[in-house]
Scaffold this motif. Structure first.
Motif, PDB file in Angstrom:
ATOM      1  N   THR A   6       0.805  -1.227   0.000  1.00 12.54           N
ATOM      2  CA  THR A   6       0.000   0.000   0.000  1.00 12.54           C
ATOM      3  C   THR A   6       0.837   1.276   0.000  1.00 12.54           C
ATOM      4  OG1 THR A   6      -0.197  -0.186   2.411  1.00 12.54           O
ATOM      5  CG2 THR A   6      -1.973  -1.112   1.082  1.00 12.54           C
ATOM      6  N   GLY A   7       2.086   1.204   0.465  1.00 16.65           N
ATOM      7  CA  GLY A   7       3.040   2.301   0.333  1.00 16.65           C
ATOM      8  C   GLY A   7       2.496   3.679   0.617  1.00 16.65           C
ATOM      9  N   GLN A   8       2.458   4.512  -0.416  1.00 16.81           N
ATOM     10  CA  GLN A   8       2.057   5.911  -0.288  1.00 16.81           C
ATOM     11  C   GLN A   8       0.541   6.103  -0.202  1.00 16.81           C
ATOM     12  OE1 GLN A   8       4.331   8.881  -0.341  1.00 16.81           O
ATOM     13  NE2 GLN A   8       5.509   7.154   0.442  1.00 16.81           N
ATOM     14  N   GLY A   9      -0.212   5.041  -0.364  1.00 18.12           N
ATOM     15  CA  GLY A   9      -1.649   5.131  -0.145  1.00 18.12           C
ATOM     16  C   GLY A   9      -2.505   5.362  -1.376  1.00 18.12           C
ATOM     17  N   ASP A  10      -1.900   5.323  -2.574  1.00 22.12           N
ATOM     18  CA  ASP A  10      -2.691   5.584  -3.778  1.00 22.12           C
ATOM     19  C   ASP A  10      -3.795   4.553  -3.969  1.00 22.12           C
ATOM     20  OD1 ASP A  10      -1.148   7.806  -4.404  1.00 22.12           O
ATOM     21  OD2 ASP A  10       0.261   6.656  -5.629  1.00 22.12           O
ATOM     22  N   THR A  11      -3.474   3.274  -3.812  1.00 21.64           N
ATOM     23  CA  THR A  11      -4.497   2.245  -4.014  1.00 21.64           C
ATOM     24  C   THR A  11      -5.529   2.254  -2.891  1.00 21.64           C
ATOM     25  OG1 THR A  11      -3.106   0.555  -2.945  1.00 21.64           O
ATOM     26  CG2 THR A  11      -2.945   0.754  -5.341  1.00 21.64           C
ATOM     27  N   VAL A  12      -5.118   2.699  -1.717  1.00 24.25           N
ATOM     28  CA  VAL A  12      -6.055   2.804  -0.593  1.00 24.25           C
ATOM     29  C   VAL A  12      -7.113   3.866  -0.897  1.00 24.25           C
ATOM     30  CG1 VAL A  12      -6.283   3.423   1.838  1.00 24.25           C
ATOM     31  CG2 VAL A  12      -4.376   1.993   1.091  1.00 24.25           C
TER      32      VAL A  12
END
Length: 219
Positions: free
Chosen positions: A119-125
């Motif tokens: 999920t890293g930086q939250g783009d897909t979230v």
């Protein structure tokens, strides 16, 4: 009461994988929410990708959308939403954390998560939240006019917890509250691209956050 529910259910998440058969809830609040909520639940999978990386979404929701048995309301109720961010994984199985997420749905939440394991930086979230909001505006969807867009929370575990904290630190307007569960060491996030700018946290002006951790988790 929402915080009490989060506390009780999160305690279940942190214990159920190892001791689901023997764990005993402690205290009246936890005992109340450790049992199933008053909503029957349905589980579904998105008909196509729900985020920019092509993952599908799993959705747990009250079967009788629009009702609120806690208030004796038969229809017209808009449900709060929980978006869940996974921990690090090459692939996320459909049943990953399903016990916990379905349990949340039994208490009236619509719960959605992409199967993204990075999920890293939250783009897909954020994509996941917007996907559900799109369904809430679609007259052909079961979620049409059933979502409370002003009450969207973000919970995450491990890397997903760091992603949640990162979005909180950015004053993200999409989410009202955040629940990071077992946020990993900063060194882990350097590798996973989920590093939190600690200097940004004192500058946060909106939302709320509830950190959950365990001192036996060395990561």
């Amino acid at each position: 009461m929402r915080w009490a529910l989060w506390c009780a259910l999160s305690a279940m998440l942190l214990t159920q994988s190892a001791t689901a058969a023997t764990y005993q809830a402690k205290g009246p609040i936890e005992r109340r929410y450790a049992v199933e909520g008053p909503w029957a639940t349905t589980t579904s999978v998105s008909g196509g990708p729900c985020d920019r990386e092509g993952h599908v979404c799993d959705i747990w929701y009250p079967s009788d959308l629009g009702s609120n048995p806690l208030k004796g309301q038969a229809d017209g109720f808009r449900h709060p939403v929980i978006v869940f961010a996974n921990g690090t994984a090459d692939s996320v199985a459909a049943d990953k954390n399903a016990y916990f997420l379905r349990h949340l749905a039994s208490w009236g939440f619509i719960v959605i998560r992409s199967r993204d394991g990075g999920t890293g930086q939250g783009d897909t979230v954020r994509d996941t939240a917007h996907y559900l909001l799109g369904l809430s505006r679609d007259p052909q969807s079961v979620f049409f006019d059933k979502v409370d867009a002003a009450k969207i929370g973000l919970a995450g575990h491990s890397q997903g917890a760091a992603t949640a904290t990162l979005l909180f630190s950015r004053n993200d307007p999409l989410f009202k509250t955040y629940v990071p569960i077992e946020t990993p060491l900063r060194a882990v996030c350097v590798v996973a691209n989920c590093t939190i700018d600690l200097g940004a946290l004192p500058q946060v002006t909106r939302g709320s956050i509830f950190y959950i951790g365990g001192d036996l988790d060395v990561v």
